[in-house]
Design a protein around this motif. Structure first.
Motif, PDB file in Angstrom:
ATOM      1  N   GLY A  51       0.819  -1.208   0.000  1.00 52.56           N
ATOM      2  CA  GLY A  51       0.000   0.000   0.000  1.00 52.56           C
ATOM      3  C   GLY A  51       0.849   1.252   0.000  1.00 52.56           C
ATOM      4  O   GLY A  51       0.578   2.203  -0.743  1.00 52.56           O
ATOM      5  N   TRP A  52       1.901   1.264   0.811  1.00 49.03           N
ATOM      6  CA  TRP A  52       2.796   2.418   0.841  1.00 49.03           C
ATOM      7  C   TRP A  52       3.480   2.616  -0.511  1.00 49.03           C
ATOM      8  O   TRP A  52       3.611   3.742  -0.985  1.00 49.03           O
ATOM      9  N   LEU A  53       3.911   1.523  -1.138  1.00 47.68           N
ATOM     10  CA  LEU A  53       4.546   1.648  -2.449  1.00 47.68           C
ATOM     11  C   LEU A  53       3.567   2.182  -3.497  1.00 47.68           C
ATOM     12  O   LEU A  53       3.939   2.989  -4.349  1.00 47.68           O
ATOM     13  N   LEU A  54       2.316   1.741  -3.427  1.00 46.24           N
ATOM     14  CA  LEU A  54       1.311   2.264  -4.363  1.00 46.24           C
ATOM     15  C   LEU A  54       1.029   3.738  -4.098  1.00 46.24           C
ATOM     16  O   LEU A  54       0.897   4.526  -5.027  1.00 46.24           O
ATOM     17  N   TRP A  55       0.939   4.113  -2.825  1.00 42.62           N
ATOM     18  CA  TRP A  55       0.772   5.537  -2.509  1.00 42.62           C
ATOM     19  C   TRP A  55       1.963   6.330  -3.021  1.00 42.62           C
ATOM     20  O   TRP A  55       1.814   7.465  -3.483  1.00 42.62           O
ATOM     21  N   SER A  56       3.153   5.752  -2.918  1.00 43.95           N
ATOM     22  CA  SER A  56       4.375   6.465  -3.309  1.00 43.95           C
ATOM     23  C   SER A  56       4.450   6.732  -4.808  1.00 43.95           C
ATOM     24  O   SER A  56       5.197   7.604  -5.231  1.00 43.95           O
ATOM     25  N   THR A  57       3.697   5.997  -5.609  1.00 42.59           N
ATOM     26  CA  THR A  57       3.733   6.243  -7.046  1.00 42.59           C
ATOM     27  C   THR A  57       2.991   7.520  -7.431  1.00 42.59           C
ATOM     28  O   THR A  57       3.269   8.085  -8.482  1.00 42.59           O
ATOM     29  N   VAL A  58       2.057   7.954  -6.592  1.00 41.67           N
ATOM     30  CA  VAL A  58       1.268   9.141  -6.925  1.00 41.67           C
ATOM     31  C   VAL A  58       1.541  10.331  -6.007  1.00 41.67           C
ATOM     32  O   VAL A  58       1.012  11.404  -6.240  1.00 41.67           O
ATOM     33  N   MET A  59       2.338  10.130  -4.956  1.00 41.32           N
ATOM     34  CA  MET A  59       2.672  11.238  -4.057  1.00 41.32           C
ATOM     35  C   MET A  59       4.075  11.030  -3.493  1.00 41.32           C
ATOM     36  O   MET A  59       4.673   9.974  -3.688  1.00 41.32           O
ATOM     37  N   HIS A  60       4.584  12.020  -2.815  1.00 37.71           N
ATOM     38  CA  HIS A  60       5.918  11.944  -2.205  1.00 37.71           C
ATOM     39  C   HIS A  60       5.941  10.802  -1.183  1.00 37.71           C
ATOM     40  O   HIS A  60       4.948  10.579  -0.487  1.00 37.71           O
ATOM     41  N   PRO A  61       7.049  10.063  -1.063  1.00 40.01           N
ATOM     42  CA  PRO A  61       7.095   8.926  -0.140  1.00 40.01           C
ATOM     43  C   PRO A  61       6.771   9.271   1.317  1.00 40.01           C
ATOM     44  O   PRO A  61       6.138   8.478   2.008  1.00 40.01           O
ATOM     45  N   VAL A  62       7.191  10.443   1.774  1.00 39.48           N
ATOM     46  CA  VAL A  62       6.876  10.824   3.160  1.00 39.48           C
ATOM     47  C   VAL A  62       5.383  11.084   3.310  1.00 39.48           C
ATOM     48  O   VAL A  62       4.764  10.681   4.295  1.00 39.48           O
ATOM     49  N   THR A  63       4.797  11.734   2.322  1.00 40.92           N
ATOM     50  CA  THR A  63       3.350  11.958   2.332  1.00 40.92           C
ATOM     51  C   THR A  63       2.615  10.625   2.270  1.00 40.92           C
ATOM     52  O   THR A  63       1.595  10.441   2.943  1.00 40.92           O
ATOM     53  N   ALA A  64       3.137   9.697   1.485  1.00 39.16           N
ATOM     54  CA  ALA A  64       2.540   8.363   1.395  1.00 39.16           C
ATOM     55  C   ALA A  64       2.599   7.643   2.740  1.00 39.16           C
ATOM     56  O   ALA A  64       1.640   6.975   3.138  1.00 39.16           O
TER      57      ALA A  64
END
Length: 95
Positions: A51-64
């Motif tokens: 889930g974090w990796l998927l979030w990281s594809t569309v936003m900054h990793p810290v924001t994810a």
């Protein structure tokens, strides 16, 4: 359009990981006995990572990361209350 799909997949993976972790807890109230401890915790952690990796594809990793943590806090708060409400519903119908 692709961002929306990634948001949906990321939310689903994050929630799946949280539910796996919650259902492996000894005092969870959804199942008669908890899921197998180590295996479901590993699956839950991997789903949270996905889930974090998927979030990281569309936003900054810290924001994810903070998005994942916020969803986790919300779900870990709601799951016990939802189980309590679910358990109280049959008692109200009988009484």
């Amino acid at each position: 359009m692709a961002d929306t799909a990634f948001h949906g997949l990321a939310l689903a993976a994050t929630m799946a990981g949280i539910v796996c972790l919650y259902l492996s807890a000894p005092r969870q109230q959804w199942l008669s006995r908890p899921l197998a401890g180590r295996r479901s915790r590993v699956v839950g952690a991997l789903a949270l990572l996905e889930g974090w990796l998927l979030w990281s594809t569309v936003m900054h990793p810290v924001t994810a990361l903070f998005t994942s943590l916020t969803i986790a806090m919300l779900a870990f708060t709601i799951l016990p209350f939802a189980a309590a409400i679910r358990g109280a519903a049959p008692a109200r119908r009988e009484g």
